[in-house]
Design a protein around this motif. Structure first.
Motif, mmCIF file in Angstrom:
data_model
loop_
_atom_site.group_PDB
_atom_site.id
_atom_site.type_symbol
_atom_site.label_atom_id
_atom_site.label_comp_id
_atom_site.label_asym_id
_atom_site.label_seq_id
_atom_site.Cartn_x
_atom_site.Cartn_y
_atom_site.Cartn_z
ATOM 1 N N THR A 86 -25.667 -13.199 -3.530
ATOM 2 C CA THR A 86 -24.972 -12.802 -2.305
ATOM 3 C C THR A 86 -23.598 -12.227 -2.616
ATOM 4 O O THR A 86 -23.193 -11.210 -2.055
ATOM 5 N N PHE A 87 -22.871 -12.847 -3.529
ATOM 6 C CA PHE A 87 -21.547 -12.359 -3.907
ATOM 7 C C PHE A 87 -21.618 -10.939 -4.464
ATOM 8 O O PHE A 87 -20.865 -10.059 -4.051
ATOM 9 N N THR A 128 -20.001 -7.438 -2.815
ATOM 10 C CA THR A 128 -18.844 -6.830 -3.470
ATOM 11 C C THR A 128 -19.161 -5.522 -4.183
ATOM 12 O O THR A 128 -18.240 -4.821 -4.600
ATOM 13 N N PHE A 143 -28.414 -18.123 -5.649
ATOM 14 C CA PHE A 143 -28.338 -17.386 -4.386
ATOM 15 C C PHE A 143 -26.896 -17.048 -4.012
ATOM 16 O O PHE A 143 -26.621 -15.982 -3.462
ATOM 17 N N LEU A 144 -25.968 -17.923 -4.308
ATOM 18 C CA LEU A 144 -24.560 -17.609 -4.057
ATOM 19 C C LEU A 144 -24.094 -16.433 -4.908
ATOM 20 O O LEU A 144 -23.374 -15.551 -4.440
ATOM 21 N N LEU A 145 -24.492 -16.401 -6.172
ATOM 22 C CA LEU A 145 -24.117 -15.279 -7.036
ATOM 23 C C LEU A 145 -24.754 -13.973 -6.569
ATOM 24 O O LEU A 145 -24.109 -12.926 -6.567
ATOM 25 N N ASP A 200 -29.178 -22.973 -5.617
ATOM 26 C CA ASP A 200 -28.073 -22.648 -4.714
ATOM 27 C C ASP A 200 -27.060 -21.745 -5.390
ATOM 28 O O ASP A 200 -26.569 -20.771 -4.798
ATOM 29 N N LEU A 201 -26.725 -22.038 -6.623
ATOM 30 C CA LEU A 201 -25.771 -21.208 -7.364
ATOM 31 C C LEU A 201 -26.312 -19.795 -7.565
ATOM 32 O O LEU A 201 -25.570 -18.816 -7.422
#
Length: 169
Positions: A35-36, A40, A31-33, A28-29
């Motif tokens: 996506t971030f 950006t 994929f969050l990174l 999960d972490l």
């Protein structure tokens, strides 16, 4: 749920427990990174060089004494001359570095500006044996030296014969 099972065979009397590592939070972490950073990041925009084209069909008159002609040859070399090229001694060969054509452009531009008060006009004549990179390099040098007026024109037969004599055609 992602798990890492490492089971070992138990020996005679001791019983070992299997170890479980839950990797769900790590995925999960990640994929969050991803996506971030995708949201950006700004993509680089292509840049283009502005070329100002003359109006109308009539060419504007330019004094030959205010011109510098650059004939692009083979092997990353170019020949240059000032004004008209009636004198074959006035046909020098140089290269594309800062001690080559850049110094010629700076010196000629200063001389013309001091003598006449007008800007130098540069005529760029690429030959069949020059590379596209050489034309781009010359336009870059013209922008670096802040030469406001230049034109890309066809090379003449006289210029080709002089390039052949210098060994850069």
């Amino acid at each position: 749920m992602a798990e890492l099972n490492t089971s070992e065979k138990s020996s005679s009397k001791t019983k070992k427990m299997s170890k479980k590592v839950d990797l769900t939070a790590m995925v999960d972490l990640a994929f969050l990174l991803i996506t971030f950073f995708m949201l950006t990041t700004t993509l680089s925009k292509p840049t283009a060089m502005n070329i100002i084209m003359p109006f109308g069909d009539e060419p504007s008159p330019v004094k030959l004494s205010n011109t510098l002609t650059l004939c692009l040859g083979a092997n990353n070399k170019l020949a240059w001359y000032s004004g008209t090229n009636e004198n074959p001694d006035n046909f020098d060969v140089t290269n594309f570095d800062k001690n080559g054509i850049r110094s010629v452009l700076i010196n000629r531009s200063k001389n013309i500006l001091q003598q006449t008060g007008k800007n130098l006009m540069v005529l760029v004549k690429p030959s069949n044996h020059s590379q596209y990179k050489n034309l781009v390099d010359i336009i870059d040098e013209l922008n670096i030296t802040k030469i406001p007026s230049y034109a890309i024109v066809d090379i003449t037969k006289e210029d080709i014969s002089r390039l052949e004599k210098k060994g850069i055609y």
